[in-house]
Design a protein around this motif. Structure first.
Motif, PDB file in Angstrom:
ATOM      1  N   PHE A  51       0.662  -1.166  -0.044  1.00  0.00           N
ATOM      2  CA  PHE A  51      -0.024   0.081   0.009  1.00  0.00           C
ATOM      3  C   PHE A  51       0.878   1.234  -0.028  1.00  0.00           C
ATOM      4  CE2 PHE A  51      -2.493   3.238   2.382  1.00  0.00           C
ATOM      5  CZ  PHE A  51      -3.524   3.411   1.442  1.00  0.00           C
ATOM      6  N   VAL A  52       1.902   1.035   0.819  1.00  0.00           N
ATOM      7  CA  VAL A  52       2.837   2.263   1.095  1.00  0.00           C
ATOM      8  C   VAL A  52       3.936   2.433  -0.054  1.00  0.00           C
ATOM      9  CG1 VAL A  52       4.189   3.901   2.609  1.00  0.00           C
ATOM     10  CG2 VAL A  52       2.154   2.578   3.476  1.00  0.00           C
ATOM     11  N   GLY A  53       4.460   1.449  -0.079  1.00  0.00           N
ATOM     12  CA  GLY A  53       5.735   1.266  -0.953  1.00  0.00           C
ATOM     13  C   GLY A  53       5.575   1.184  -2.441  1.00  0.00           C
ATOM     14  N   SER A  54       4.609   0.243  -2.812  1.00  0.00           N
ATOM     15  CA  SER A  54       4.375   0.125  -4.112  1.00  0.00           C
ATOM     16  C   SER A  54       3.124   1.005  -4.814  1.00  0.00           C
ATOM     17  CB  SER A  54       3.556  -1.400  -4.487  1.00  0.00           C
ATOM     18  OG  SER A  54       4.646  -2.217  -4.045  1.00  0.00           O
ATOM     19  N   LEU A 255      11.404   1.070   0.963  1.00  0.00           N
ATOM     20  CA  LEU A 255       9.880   1.066   0.603  1.00  0.00           C
ATOM     21  C   LEU A 255       9.978   0.622  -0.851  1.00  0.00           C
ATOM     22  CD1 LEU A 255       9.123   4.979   1.390  1.00  0.00           C
ATOM     23  CD2 LEU A 255       8.002   2.897   2.482  1.00  0.00           C
ATOM     24  N   GLY A 256       8.877  -0.366  -0.836  1.00  0.00           N
ATOM     25  CA  GLY A 256       8.705  -1.056  -2.095  1.00  0.00           C
ATOM     26  C   GLY A 256       9.388  -2.303  -2.374  1.00  0.00           C
ATOM     27  N   ARG A 298      19.033   6.555   2.768  1.00  0.00           N
ATOM     28  CA  ARG A 298      17.747   7.451   2.497  1.00  0.00           C
ATOM     29  C   ARG A 298      16.747   6.485   1.721  1.00  0.00           C
ATOM     30  NH1 ARG A 298      19.750  13.449   0.625  1.00  0.00           N
ATOM     31  NH2 ARG A 298      21.062  13.586   2.659  1.00  0.00           N
ATOM     32  N   ARG A 299      17.368   5.380   0.886  1.00  0.00           N
ATOM     33  CA  ARG A 299      16.380   4.320   0.206  1.00  0.00           C
ATOM     34  C   ARG A 299      15.887   3.278   0.966  1.00  0.00           C
ATOM     35  NH1 ARG A 299      18.161   3.020  -5.310  1.00  0.00           N
ATOM     36  NH2 ARG A 299      16.266   2.162  -5.588  1.00  0.00           N
ATOM     37  N   THR A 304      19.389   0.107  -0.907  1.00  0.00           N
ATOM     38  CA  THR A 304      20.742   0.954  -0.901  1.00  0.00           C
ATOM     39  C   THR A 304      21.852  -0.127  -1.259  1.00  0.00           C
ATOM     40  OG1 THR A 304      19.946   2.650   0.681  1.00  0.00           O
ATOM     41  CG2 THR A 304      22.362   2.275   0.158  1.00  0.00           C
ATOM     42  N   PHE A 305      21.576  -1.347  -0.353  1.00  0.00           N
ATOM     43  CA  PHE A 305      22.477  -2.491  -0.562  1.00  0.00           C
ATOM     44  C   PHE A 305      22.588  -3.120  -2.026  1.00  0.00           C
ATOM     45  CE2 PHE A 305      23.514  -7.132  -0.601  1.00  0.00           C
ATOM     46  CZ  PHE A 305      24.863  -6.949  -0.174  1.00  0.00           C
ATOM     47  N   VAL A 306      21.427  -3.344  -2.643  1.00  0.00           N
ATOM     48  CA  VAL A 306      21.400  -3.700  -3.932  1.00  0.00           C
ATOM     49  C   VAL A 306      22.033  -2.818  -4.804  1.00  0.00           C
ATOM     50  CG1 VAL A 306      19.581  -4.229  -5.642  1.00  0.00           C
ATOM     51  CG2 VAL A 306      19.341  -5.113  -3.400  1.00  0.00           C
ATOM     52  N   GLU A 307      21.724  -1.321  -4.814  1.00  0.00           N
ATOM     53  CA  GLU A 307      22.569  -0.480  -5.621  1.00  0.00           C
ATOM     54  C   GLU A 307      23.791  -0.427  -5.612  1.00  0.00           C
ATOM     55  OE1 GLU A 307      21.955   4.465  -6.344  1.00  0.00           O
ATOM     56  OE2 GLU A 307      20.934   3.441  -4.787  1.00  0.00           O
ATOM     57  N   GLN A 308      24.452  -0.498  -4.292  1.00  0.00           N
ATOM     58  CA  GLN A 308      25.869  -0.587  -4.135  1.00  0.00           C
ATOM     59  C   GLN A 308      26.518  -1.821  -4.847  1.00  0.00           C
ATOM     60  OE1 GLN A 308      27.813   1.642  -2.815  1.00  0.00           O
ATOM     61  NE2 GLN A 308      25.926   3.059  -2.495  1.00  0.00           N
ATOM     62  N   VAL A 309      25.890  -2.926  -4.786  1.00  0.00           N
ATOM     63  CA  VAL A 309      26.225  -4.139  -5.396  1.00  0.00           C
ATOM     64  C   VAL A 309      26.332  -3.985  -6.742  1.00  0.00           C
ATOM     65  CG1 VAL A 309      25.745  -6.515  -5.893  1.00  0.00           C
ATOM     66  CG2 VAL A 309      25.743  -5.599  -3.569  1.00  0.00           C
ATOM     67  N   ARG A 310      25.295  -3.484  -7.493  1.00  0.00           N
ATOM     68  CA  ARG A 310      25.056  -3.271  -8.936  1.00  0.00           C
ATOM     69  C   ARG A 310      26.141  -2.340  -9.293  1.00  0.00           C
ATOM     70  NH1 ARG A 310      18.372  -2.411  -9.505  1.00  0.00           N
ATOM     71  NH2 ARG A 310      18.116  -4.782  -9.382  1.00  0.00           N
TER      72      ARG A 310
END
Length: 314
Positions: A51-54, A255-256, A298-299, A304-310
Motif C-alpha cells: 500500500f505504501v511502497g508500491s 519502501l517498495g 535514504r532509500r 541501498t545495498f542492492v544499488e551498491q552491489v550493482r
C-alpha cells in the motif's frame, strides 16, 4: 499464475531455508517470543508495503486493523464460544468490509490529508476498544482462549513459530506474485503519477481500495494469530505507536522492497531487546540509530545495498 522472476524464486528459497533453520538458533523461550512477534510484524509490513511502497499511499492506522483481528478472536471465542478458527475468519472478514467501507472515501485524499484520515481510523478503533469495557475489558485487556485445531490444542513456542512462519511465507509469496501481475504494475503506475494512471484508463480509486483492503486483512490475521499465541490482549496493541512502528519498519528496510519490509520488521522488533543494556538511554540510542539509517541509507537498507552491489559489478 504470473511468471515469478528468478530473483523472487531465490528470495522465497532463501526465506524458506531461513525459516527452517531459525528455530535451531533460538536459545530460549523469551527469544522465541521475540522471533514470533517479528515474523508477524514482517507479514504486516509486507502487506503495508504494498500500500505504501508500491502504491505510494500512507496509512497511520494499520494498528487498528491489527487490534480488530486480535479482539475479534478474544471476544467471539471468549464471550460467545465461537471456534477460534471461525473467529479468526470473522475478524478478517469484518476488517475487510470496514477497510472497503472507509477506503473509497478517504483514498480520494492524498499526502498529509490521507495520513490524517487513516490516523483518525486508527484512533477510533483504539478508543472503541478502550472504552467498551463490558465487551473488550477496556484498559485492563482481555484474555484469549486457546486455539483448537482438529481437536488438538495449539500450544508451545514451536507450534506458534510454525504458524507464524507459514503465514509470513504465504504473505511473501502472495506479494511477490501480485507485483508481477497487471495489478502490481497498476500500483506502480499510481505511485509514479495518479493523473498519468487515470489518463490511460486505470481506475485509481478501485486499485487503491483493493490494496488497502488486502493490507488491512493481513494485519487482522496477524493480530488474531498474535492474540492466540500471547493469550492476552490489551488496547495498546491497536495504539498509534504501533502504527508508527509499522511505518518505520518499511521505511528502514526499504519502501517498495519485499525483502526490505521483512528485514526492517525483524530489525525494529529486535532492536529494543538488544538495547536493554543501555538502561535509561535505550530510547535515545534507538532514536539515534534510526536517524543514522535515515541519513545514511535514504532509500532503506535493502535498496541501498542492492544499488551498491550493482555499481560495483557494473
Amino acid at each position: 499464475m504470473p511468471f515469478i522472476p528468478f530473483k523472487s524464486i531465490s528470495l522465497l528459497a532463501f526465506l524458506s531455508i531461513l525459516l527452517v533453520m531459525l528455530p535451531f538458533l533460538v536459545p530460549n523461550s523469551f527469544v522465541f517470543g521475540v522471533v514470533i512477534l517479528a515474523l508477524l510484524n514482517a507479514a504486516i509490513a509486507v502487506g503495508l508495503n504494498l500500500f505504501v511502497g508500491s502504491a505510494g499511499q500512507i496509512s497511520l492506522g494499520h494498528a487498528g486493523f491489527f487490534g480488530i483481528g486480535a479482539y475479534s478472536v478474544a471476544v467471539l471465542a471468549g464471550n460467545y464460544g465461537l471456534h477460534g478458527g471461525l473467529a479468526l475468519l470473522a475478524g478478517a472478514g469484518a476488517t475487510g468490509l470496514l477497510a472497503y467501507a472507509i477506503g473509497r472515501p478517504i483514498l480520494r485524499l492524498s499526502g498529509h490529508y490521507l495520513a490524517m484520515a487513516t490516523l483518525g481510523v486508527g484512533v477510533i478503533v483504539f478508543l472503541s476498544i478502550n472504552q467498551e469495557i463490558t465487551i473488550t475489558g477496556g484498559p485492563d485487556g482481555k484474555a484469549v482462549p486457546p486455539l483448537d485445531v482438529m481437536g488438538m490444542r495449539l500450544t508451545g513456542d514451536l507450534s506458534w513459530y510454525a504458524v507464524s512462519a507459514g503465514f509470513l511465507f504465504c504473505v511473501t509469496w502472495m506479494a511477490l506474485n501480485l507485483l508481477e501481475t497487471g495489478y502490481g504494475r497498476t500500483l506502480k503506475a499510481i505511485h509514479a503519477s495518479e493523473h498519468g494512471a487515470r489518463s490511460v484508463g486505470i481506475d485509481v480509486g478501485r486499485a487503491k481500495t483493493g490494496v488497502f483492503v488486502l493490507s488491512a486483512v493481513i494485519a487482522s490475521l496477524a493480530g488474531s494469530i498474535y492474540a492466540f499465541y500471547i493469550g492476552f490482549i490489551t488496547p495498546s496493541e491497536a495504539g498509534f505507536m504501533k502504527s508508527v512502528e509499522l511505518i518505520i519498519m518499511i521505511v528502514v528496510g526499504g519502501l517498495g522492497s519485499v525483502p526490505g519490509a521483512i528485514l526492517g520488521a525483524f530489525l525494529i522488533t529486535a532492536l529494543p531487546q538488544l538495547l536493554t543494556g543501555f538502561h535509561d538511554q535505550e530510547q535515545l540510542v534507538f532514536g539515534l540509530l534510526l536517524m543514522t539509517i535515515a541519513v545514511g541509507l535514504r532509500r532503506g537498507i535493502v535498496p541501498t545495498f542492492v544499488e551498491q552491489v550493482r555499481r560495483r559489478l557494473s
